[in-house]
Design an enzyme around this catalytic site. Structure first.
Site: not given
Lengths: 630, 462
Positions: B108, B184-185, B263
């Site tokens: 989201t 984001t992972d 990341k």
């Protein structure tokens, strides 16, 4: 004002008491708690953005904070702050030590401990918490404490993380230091059961004593902070935030009650003038050009910095900005406060108005402004200045606050000012600012855990005080003893060792203070030391006077040992000492020979203090000097 | 409504208690226990919570759990179930502003909150987004399309292909920029996949997400969204980029090349870093500041190469001391066609693995070496062991990141099964996944505690 007066205005007040708990670590991370830093290593910048509420609207506070567009700066020290407080790491499990203390305090209020604790997020958009919300949970609900001939009801007790300390708030920049952030805190909420400002202060003191009686809370500046809710008949519940000391509660609540009363009268006056929410009329004009030659310094400065000057005309408001609200405080202050907080015009004065008698712009300039904006003799004109955006926000806010006068008392939180008045802090947050913390699962408090805590509870402080009274404990020692961590020790000394209650109370409460003056650390004294000294006293190994000496020595050695005691003086040696003192004093030149006995007593006492009963010394001196006179 | 919904989430003793007193979720109640009375609304219970407690929302807004076995009575005053939806405000259209397309895959970027349950309701249509981030209307005319609704970890080749094809269509339609909302992972995996599947795009393709969910006032979501939309609308960088926070402060974002980004922290806002090189640009609400000039420039045509062929039977083996050959053998036995090894140091594994590696070569399996140090190049000539491995068919991939090599090998094997062809594709950089040189500021992991680093930190916002 008398109690009857407060009854007449319908004064009601409740308390929200915040108290830091004494734990080694913070509530949701493993940073040390209670480490305050003056130095910071780094700064982080954040903006707080309102989230949509249930109805898809931003709530009042959220909107206000968004309007202010503040840059929030956090000053952080790596020793006291980790990535959790800065909202860059999810929370760790709740600190169980803190939770146990909170449960214990709830039990002291006779509250019901919750079976399963749910961590909630309570939104704060002022930036005082970098996440934008405070993690908090209800620990117990209900309960009551005795007060006068009635009960004060407790609504709930929650455990929560402390917020940042504000360093400055100027223009669009607010600076916080983050060391205190995340420390465990409890909030006790009472029902609005207090009927006068004095009652509020008294109940606050009792509650403060109850929490202190656990010996598991922090003390000192900022460790306890009170919010006071005040309302009068027909008014609105107003929260006065962050009252730093109980002494200031009566004046603050008095002023706030007066403010509400006066705002309700102002509404009546508006009604008489036919001004309602529907008929309220105002207009805003840019008067920068008209006032470009004004000599009034704040406006002259604004114009030289190419800022804008706006005039807001409030129709038929003539004289109302001088409407008294609090002690030496007028309705114009309500407006100025809003402008300061919401439009970020923090340099005062930030408004001037045509009702004012103090010198601002010249009469000719006022007339010119009034003529330009089309203000009549019935109107009031308020002038505000700042960069175009802020001045615009300011003008809008002036209108909003003036219009709110037709409703009466706007819902807001107010700050405690030094002069005992209250000032606008922010719009009261909506009821919907609480939502579950999805980062942490609910935590069960099994019956076993509750039982362990319950079994360690001490008797309520009011029961202790009742007992102390029956024992004849002096009033000034009674209260500190009742909340002291040594209260249990006192009970043991009196009931089990048979120590004179007054002596025990003085030794436990007064002597430690004296030791501090003697540059000794009374914190070194533990139960074992006290009991040792009391036992030695019972055996006649130390005299009444010798107790403080024994305590002093114990702070040095870290324990109480009989061999540390100076040998006691028997009556034979006392006689010898007195004789030698007599010859010493005789050699002295005394101003007044009548003082001989006084000086002699001092000389002897210096040699025997603590090793023999003082009364015996006096008796012997009298006897011997009497014999000598013969 | 089913029985399950009426007692949503409740099991065992708690369910029995609710049934006994005919109390349903969303009932406004007074619960009387042995020693207390609680007033509030019964909330649904999380499926993973125990069966011992009933969750109540008190009037103060707090939730508590009441032990079901202590309940003596439940008085019911009414029931009101809440239904939530995002308010929509028409996204203003401005003929002079560029057209930007936002493709959603999950996560989201904007949302609103159900205050009672804590559930997050995503905002996604232009109207909903305009309601939460009105600043977007100052930048562009926004169109949105929800392609998937999956968590980042559930993104895979199927979704990569879907997104690549959707991008192709949008470019054909003439949008001036594309933003892809993504968890984001695995954002860097998808960024790599799109870098290979979508080549020579005439417009920016900007991936964005958030590290703090948008239901929190301190969320990075709104600012990330503004930065990414600005980049898509206005920048001249026609590449696949990841746009996320530069520092943890609400300050500026960084535009990372899709093949060099990773990341690097499980929770920090500034988690995405360009590895072994510098980012393409910085972006703030006011401006885009390029940090280099060698990026592919925006064009006005609508041409793009979409090539989504992908071989899924590829794996990464993260080497550890004492690894047994059975790890590699099992991949061979299970029909894998490509293996990327994340080796130690310059690219090494232990000797016991050699027979398995030989077996892989004999089975026509493509084996590539990357480094688990992430920074630096594979160099298999320095030690004999490296040379031995190359003999066994292990191909060094220079400074390609392990995850990027994994994605690229799948894509390369999708193009051809000829091992030599695959090798050619693997070692020919498409957009920076292998660089000829590592600049001296490509590896900067500052060590806290050192006086000069502390001096830097105290001067610049983190």
């Amino acid at each position: 004002m008398t109690d009857e007066d407060y009854k007449f205005v319908g004064f009601m007040s409740g308390l929200e008491i915040h108290q830091q708990l004494m734990t080694k670590k913070k509530l949701f991370c493993r940073c040390p708690a209670g480490m305050y830093n003056h130095h910071y290593d780094a700064e982080i910048l954040r903006h707080m953005r309102p989230t949509l509420s249930e109805l898809g609207e931003y709530d009042g506070t959220a909107l206000m904070e968004f309007k202010t567009k503040k840059e929030i700066i956090y000053q952080i020290n790596r020793e006291s702050v980790c990535t959790y407080e800065m909202d860059d790491t999810p929370p760790f499990e709740i600190n169980d030590d803190a939770l146990d203390i909170a449960i214990e305090i709830g039990m002291l209020y006779n509250s019901a401990t919750i079976d399963e604790i749910h961590i909630a997020r309570k939104q704060y958009l002022d930036g005082s918490i970098p996440t934008g919300f405070q993690r908090t949970a209800i620990v117990s609900v209900g309960g009551q404490i005795p007060y006068k001939d009635r009960q004060i009801n407790i609504i709930q007790l929650s455990i929560e993380e402390d917020s940042c300390r504000e360093i400055s708030d100027t223009g669009h920049r607010r600076v916080y230091v983050a060391d205190r952030l995340g420390m465990p805190l409890i909030e006790t909420v009472t029902a609005p059961d207090m009927k006068t400002p004095e009652e509020v202060a008294e109940v606050c003191k009792i509650l403060s004593n109850i929490v202190k009686s656990t010996g598991k809370v922090r003390t000192g500046a900022g460790a306890a902070r009170e919010d006071v809710n005040v309302s009068v008949e027909g008014g609105t519940r107003i929260e006065i935030k962050g009252v730093p000391s109980i002494k200031r509660i009566p004046l603050l609540t008095y002023n706030e009650a007066m403010r509400q009363w006066n705002l309700l009268r102002l509404r009546e006056e508006l009604g008489k003038r036919g001004i309602t929410t529907e008929t309220f009329a105002s207009k805003t004009d840019d008067v920068t050009r008209i006032l470009r030659k004004a000599l009034y310094q704040p406006i002259a400065n604004a114009i030289s910095e190419e800022k804008s000057v706006y005039a807001v005309t409030l129709r038929r408001f003539k004289g109302l900005l001088n409407w008294k609200t609090q002690t030496e405080t007028y309705f114009s202050k309500e407006i100025s406060d809003r402008v300061r907080v919401i439009a970020c015009l923090t340099t005062l004065p930030n408004i001037i108005h045509s009702d004012s008698t103090s010198e601002t712009i010249s009469i000719a300039e006022w007339q010119k402004v009034k003529k330009t904006v089309g203000a009549t003799e019935e109107d009031t004109v308020v002038i505000t200045w700042g960069n175009a955006i802020d001045a615009n926000t300011s003008a809008k806010e002036i209108i909003i606050r003036a219009k709110e006068a037709t409703i009466g008392i706007p819902s807001e939180t107010r700050q405690a000012q030094k002069d005992g008045t209250t000032g606008f802090e922010r719009i009261l947050p909506g009821a919907d600012r609480m939502y579950p913390d999805t980062d942490l699962p609910p935590k069960r408090i099994p019956a076993g855990r509750k039982n362990i805590i319950r079994s360690g509870l001490h008797e309520p402080i009011w029961e202790r005080e009742k007992w102390y009274k029956s024992l004849g404990i002096p009033a000034d020692v009674m209260e500190p003893l009742a909340i002291s961590k040594n209260a249990a020790l006192f009970k043991k000394a009196v009931n089990e060792l048979g120590i004179n209650p007054i002596l025990a109370a003085v030794a436990l409460i007064q002597y430690p203070k004296r030791l501090k003056k003697m540059k000794a650390d009374p914190e070194q004294l533990n139960e074992e030391i006290f009991l040792g000294i009391f036992r030695a006293f019972n055996l006649g190994l130390i005299s009444r006077e010798g107790i403080i000496r024994a305590m002093f020595d114990a702070t040095k050695y870290g324990s109480f040992e009989l061999e540390h005691l100076a040998p006691t003086v028997d009556e034979n040696s006392l006689e010898k000492i007195i004789q030698s003192s007599i010859s010493e004093v005789k050699k002295m030149k005394l101003f007044n020979d009548n003082n001989f006995e006084k000086v002699l007593t001092g000389n002897v006492m210096n040699k025997v203090r603590g090793r023999i009963d003082g009364k015996l010394v006096i008796k012997f001196i009298k006897k011997i000097s009497g014999e000598n006179k013969k | 409504m089913t029985n399950n919904d009426l007692y949503k989430g409740y099991k065992g003793g708690a369910l029995e208690t609710l049934k006994k007193f005919e109390a349903l979720v969303w009932c406004d109640v007074e619960i009387i226990t042995g020693d207390a009375m609680f007033k509030g609304i019964i909330l649904p219970r999380s499926e993973t919570s125990d069966h011992l407690h009933i969750v109540l929302k008190l009037i103060s807004g707090y939730n508590i759990g009441v032990a079901a076995d202590t309940v003596k009575n439940i008085k019911i005053f009414g029931r009101k179930e809440a239904h939530y939806k995002i308010p929509e405000k028409a996204f203003p259209y401005d003929p002079v502003k560029p057209r930007v397309k936002l493709i959603g895959t999950g996560g989201t970027i904007a949302s609103r909150l159900d205050y009672r349950t804590g559930a997050v309701i995503p905002a996604f249509t232009p109207g909903e987004l305009y309601g939460s981030v009105p600043e977007l209307a100052d930048i562009c005319n926004l169109e949105t399309e929800k392609l998937y609704g999956v968590f980042s970890e559930n993104m895979g080749p199927e979704q990569w292909m879907g997104v690549a094809n959707a991008i192709g269509k949008e470019i054909e339609k003439g949008v001036q920029g594309i933003v892809i909302g993504h968890g984001t992972d695995t954002m860097h995996h998808t960024a790599a996949a799109l870098s290979f599947m979508v080549q020579d795009s005439p417009v920016p393709i900007v991936m964005v997400g958030s590290q703090r969910s948008s239901d929190r006032p301190s969320s990075d979501a709104a600012l990330n969204l503004m930065h990414s939309v600005k980049t898509a609308a206005e920048s001249d960088i026609a590449e696949v980029l990841v746009c996320m926070f530069g520092p943890t402060s609400d300050d500026y974002g960084l535009l990372h090349r899709g093949t060099r980004v990773r990341k690097m922290h499980s929770s920090y806002r500034s988690t995405f870093r360009t590895i072994g090189d510098i980012p393409v640009a910085m972006v703030s609400r006011e401006k885009i500041t390029p940090l280099r000039t060698d990026y592919k420039k925006r064009r006005t045509d609508n041409n793009v190469k979409i090539n989504t062929a992908f071989e899924e039977m590829v794996s990464i083996v993260y080497y550890y001391p004492n690894m047994k050959p059975d790890i590699v053998d099992s991949l061979i036995d299970n029909g894998y066609k490509g293996i990327v090894i994340a080796g130690t140091g310059l690219g090494h594994v232990n000797k016991p693995l050699y027979p398995a590696l030989k077996r892989a070569r004999d089975n026509n399996i493509a084996v590539y070496m990357t480094v688990q140090t992430l920074w630096g190049y594979v160099q298999m000539y320095v030690y004999d062991t490296g040379r031995d491995m190359m003999e066994l068919g292990v191909v060094p991939t220079a400074n390609m990141l392990p995850e990027v090599a994994y994605v690229k090998l799948g894509w390369a094997l999708g193009q051809t099964s000829d091992i030599e062809e695959v090798k050619k594709i693997m070692l020919t950089p498409i957009n920076g996944e292998i660089t000829e040189r590592e600049p001296s500021n490509g590896y900067l992991i500052y060590q806290g505690g050192i006086p000069e680093v502390e001096a830097f930190i105290s001067k610049h916002r983190k």
